[in-house]
Design an enzyme around this catalytic site. Sequence first.
Site, PDB file in Angstrom:
ATOM      1  N   ASP A  63      -2.245   3.218   9.018  1.00  0.00           N
ATOM      2  CA  ASP A  63      -2.175   4.083   7.844  1.00  0.00           C
ATOM      3  C   ASP A  63      -1.584   3.340   6.636  1.00  0.00           C
ATOM      4  O   ASP A  63      -0.702   2.498   6.792  1.00  0.00           O
ATOM      5  CB  ASP A  63      -1.302   5.297   8.175  1.00  0.00           C
ATOM      6  N   HIS A  85      -8.894  -0.922   2.691  1.00  0.00           N
ATOM      7  CA  HIS A  85      -9.451  -0.949   4.047  1.00  0.00           C
ATOM      8  C   HIS A  85      -9.890  -2.366   4.414  1.00  0.00           C
ATOM      9  O   HIS A  85      -9.755  -2.788   5.559  1.00  0.00           O
ATOM     10  CB  HIS A  85     -10.637   0.019   4.164  1.00  0.00           C
ATOM     11  N   LEU A 137      -7.593  -9.781  26.173  1.00  0.00           N
ATOM     12  CA  LEU A 137      -7.095  -8.577  25.486  1.00  0.00           C
ATOM     13  C   LEU A 137      -8.217  -7.543  25.447  1.00  0.00           C
ATOM     14  O   LEU A 137      -9.340  -7.868  25.078  1.00  0.00           O
ATOM     15  CB  LEU A 137      -6.672  -8.918  24.052  1.00  0.00           C
TER      16      LEU A 137
HETATM   17  C1  FPP Z   1      -5.798   5.154   7.034  1.00  0.00           C
HETATM   18  O1  FPP Z   1      -5.228   4.758   5.809  1.00  0.00           O
HETATM   19  C2  FPP Z   1      -6.820   4.197   7.423  1.00  0.00           C
HETATM   20  C3  FPP Z   1      -8.108   4.501   7.691  1.00  0.00           C
HETATM   21  C4  FPP Z   1      -8.656   5.856   7.672  1.00  0.00           C
HETATM   22  C5  FPP Z   1      -9.086   3.453   8.027  1.00  0.00           C
HETATM   23  C6  FPP Z   1      -8.535   2.364   8.879  1.00  0.00           C
HETATM   24  C7  FPP Z   1      -9.504   1.275   8.873  1.00  0.00           C
HETATM   25  C8  FPP Z   1      -9.182  -0.038   8.828  1.00  0.00           C
HETATM   26  C9  FPP Z   1      -7.829  -0.608   8.834  1.00  0.00           C
HETATM   27  C10 FPP Z   1     -10.238  -1.018   8.756  1.00  0.00           C
HETATM   28  C11 FPP Z   1     -10.699  -1.364  10.132  1.00  0.00           C
HETATM   29  C12 FPP Z   1     -11.994  -0.734  10.237  1.00  0.00           C
HETATM   30  C13 FPP Z   1     -12.980  -1.171  10.962  1.00  0.00           C
HETATM   31  C14 FPP Z   1     -14.266  -0.695  10.537  1.00  0.00           C
HETATM   32  C15 FPP Z   1     -12.859  -2.089  12.120  1.00  0.00           C
HETATM   33  P1  FPP Z   1      -5.405   5.716   4.559  1.00  0.00           P
HETATM   34  O2  FPP Z   1      -6.697   5.429   3.923  1.00  0.00           O
HETATM   35  O3  FPP Z   1      -5.206   7.128   5.011  1.00  0.00           O
HETATM   36  O4  FPP Z   1      -4.236   5.260   3.628  1.00  0.00           O
HETATM   37  P2  FPP Z   1      -3.365   6.215   2.680  1.00  0.00           P
HETATM   38  O5  FPP Z   1      -2.578   7.116   3.587  1.00  0.00           O
HETATM   39  O6  FPP Z   1      -2.493   5.230   1.958  1.00  0.00           O
HETATM   40  O7  FPP Z   1      -4.304   6.938   1.762  1.00  0.00           O
END
Ligand code: FPP
Length: 229
Positions: free
Chosen positions: A2, A19, A113
């Site tokens: 997150d 992301h 892993l």
């Molecule tokens: C939450 O942060 C994150 C996500 C919904 C996406 C997580 C995805 C990745 C780390 C990329 C990896 C992905 C793949 C396709 C392998 P948020 O967007 O809710 O952040 P915020 O709370 O700051 O808005």
Amino acid sequence: MDGNGRWAKQRYMPRIAGHKRGVDALRATVKACIDRGIHVLSVFAFSSENWNRPQDEVSGLMELLGMALSREVPKLHEQGVQLHFPGDRSKLNPRVAEGLCRAETHTSGNQRLVLNVCFNYGGRWDICQAATKVHANGLPLTEASLSEHMALAHVSDPDLFIRTGGEMRVSNFLLWQMAYTEFYFSDVLWPDFGQSELDAALMAYQNRERRFGRTSDQILSERPDSDKE
Ligand code: FPP
């Protein structure tokens, strides 16, 4: 994982840039886990509820998954990573869904892993799909039969749950599997997550006493004498 959106916003960048940096942090975390002898890593890349995000962010995340598949899978295979993509594939682009299957088959013999990239996953979805399979197979509904049909039946229940980004909730992740998991919350935004944050979480985990419903005295009396201080 997150905090990608906030990481990008702090830099006046579009959320998808966060992301993308999240993929970099994931790549580094996979390596850090391998270096530390951790055998299973499960990450929440897209939840059943993430479809409710703005359309451009949803399509950006789908594109990122497709890109990560073609760029990262060969490297992960070389590192000995066995890939799984637990989640509901019925709503995914058929080409991407096929790519997920191919990556799983290609890496299925790797042992270093196990990496579960949960995509279009939800803990409630998982319980329902497992119960549906148990029912379809004519089996009695028990903890054991349900566990055997969950999307992460190929690994044991998680020992440690790490949530970054300062939120303190489970957000429909591994609801069934986390009955006795230790929780660790970090304020660090996911793109900034690195080895030192992972080590801090592992140190905190080492100081937890896992009782699984029993008493502290019971746990102590069963430890080998060499562990008693
Ligand atoms: C939450 O942060 C994150 C996500 C919904 C996406 C997580 C995805 C990745 C780390 C990329 C990896 C992905 C793949 C396709 C392998 P948020 O967007 O809710 O952040 P915020 O709370 O700051 O808005």
